[in-house]
Each structure stands twice: as C-alpha cells, then as structure tokens.
Enzyme design. Structure first.
Site, mmCIF file in Angstrom:
data_model
loop_
_atom_site.group_PDB
_atom_site.id
_atom_site.type_symbol
_atom_site.label_atom_id
_atom_site.label_comp_id
_atom_site.label_asym_id
_atom_site.label_seq_id
_atom_site.Cartn_x
_atom_site.Cartn_y
_atom_site.Cartn_z
ATOM 1 N N ASP A 160 0.833 -1.204 0.000
ATOM 2 C CA ASP A 160 0.000 0.000 0.000
ATOM 3 C C ASP A 160 0.869 1.256 0.000
ATOM 4 O O ASP A 160 0.565 2.235 -0.687
ATOM 5 C CB ASP A 160 -0.937 -0.007 1.209
ATOM 6 C CG ASP A 160 -1.955 1.104 1.133
ATOM 7 O OD1 ASP A 160 -2.716 1.154 0.141
ATOM 8 O OD2 ASP A 160 -1.986 1.945 2.062
ATOM 9 N N GLU A 203 -2.542 -3.093 -9.344
ATOM 10 C CA GLU A 203 -1.337 -2.256 -9.382
ATOM 11 C C GLU A 203 -1.212 -1.530 -10.716
ATOM 12 O O GLU A 203 -0.125 -1.115 -11.113
ATOM 13 C CB GLU A 203 -0.080 -3.067 -9.082
ATOM 14 C CG GLU A 203 0.315 -4.063 -10.140
ATOM 15 C CD GLU A 203 -0.417 -5.404 -10.070
ATOM 16 O OE1 GLU A 203 -0.039 -6.279 -10.849
ATOM 17 O OE2 GLU A 203 -1.338 -5.591 -9.264
#
Length: 137
Positions: free
Chosen positions: A25, A51
């Site tokens: 994160d 992502e």
C-alpha cells in the site's frame, strides 16, 4: 490529440509477498505521488485496478505522450521508494496509445485496448519501459 498511458508496477506481487500488504500500500501511494508531481494541469492520473494506473495526457501527440510516460517511468525507477521496511526499488511498464486528433474519433474502449496491448508489449520485452502506438479509426 490525446494520449492514454496504462502503467503496471513490475513484480508488484513480490512486494506484497516479501514485504506485506502494508508495504504494498505504501508503494501504491508513492507511485501516485511521484506520478502526479510530473503531471501537467489538465492531465489525469488514476488507479485503474490492482497495481495498474491510467494517465490521460490531453492535447499530447505520440511523441509527447511517450515522453510524458517516460518521465513518469524515470520518476518511479530512478530513486528507491522509502518504505517502513526500508528502501525498495520499484519500476513500472507503460503502454501508450495516441489518437492524433484527425479524422473520426475513436472510442474510449479502442484507445484503452491499444494502450493495454502496448503495456503487454512492454512487459513481454523486458519490463521497465514504455511502448507506444498511434491509433487510427
């Protein structure tokens, strides 16, 4: 003209597997931060899924779209990311598709599909690079 870039963080699953999802994160947030620093007024940068991120470079022909994506690629890969587990090298692959603004418009789906194809070309040819194409209707 309009250029759309899709970027995918290279080997992001390894970041999560080796360092944990909290570090993953942190990486996602730093990608956004670094990418947005290089964006021009009117450009858009957004998370596209997982992502992957999408940039829309308004009024950018093929050479400018590719150059802007290359600037973001260098901003990500040139300096390791500072994370709670220490510095982490991060790179990304980019696919850029450009509509030159002439002739009939193309659909959002067409330009995204072309950018996605270029993204996979970048990944298949070694990652940490920008591949681009001009899309015509």
């Amino acid at each position: 003209p309009l250029s759309v870039a899709l970027l995918d963080i290279d080997f992001f699953k390894q970041v999560n597997d080796q360092h944990g999802h909290m570090v993953g994160d942190e990486v996602l947030r730093e990608v956004r931060s670094r990418a947005e620093r290089g964006m021009r007024a009117g450009d858009l940068f957004a998370r596209y899924g997982g992502e992957e991120f999408c940039s829309i470079f308004c009024e950018s022909d093929a050479s400018e779209g590719e150059a802007l994506a290359e600037d973001v690629r260098r901003a990500l890969g040139d300096v390791p990311f500072e994370t709670s587990n220490g510095p982490l090298p991060v790179t990304a692959s980019f696919g850029v598709a450009t509509w030159n603004g002439e002739g009939p418009c193309i659909s959002p789906e067409e330009i995204l599909k072309a950018a996605d194809e270029q993204l996979y070309r970048a990944k298949d040819s070694g990652r940490n690079r920008v591949c681009s194409v001009v899309v015509a209707p």
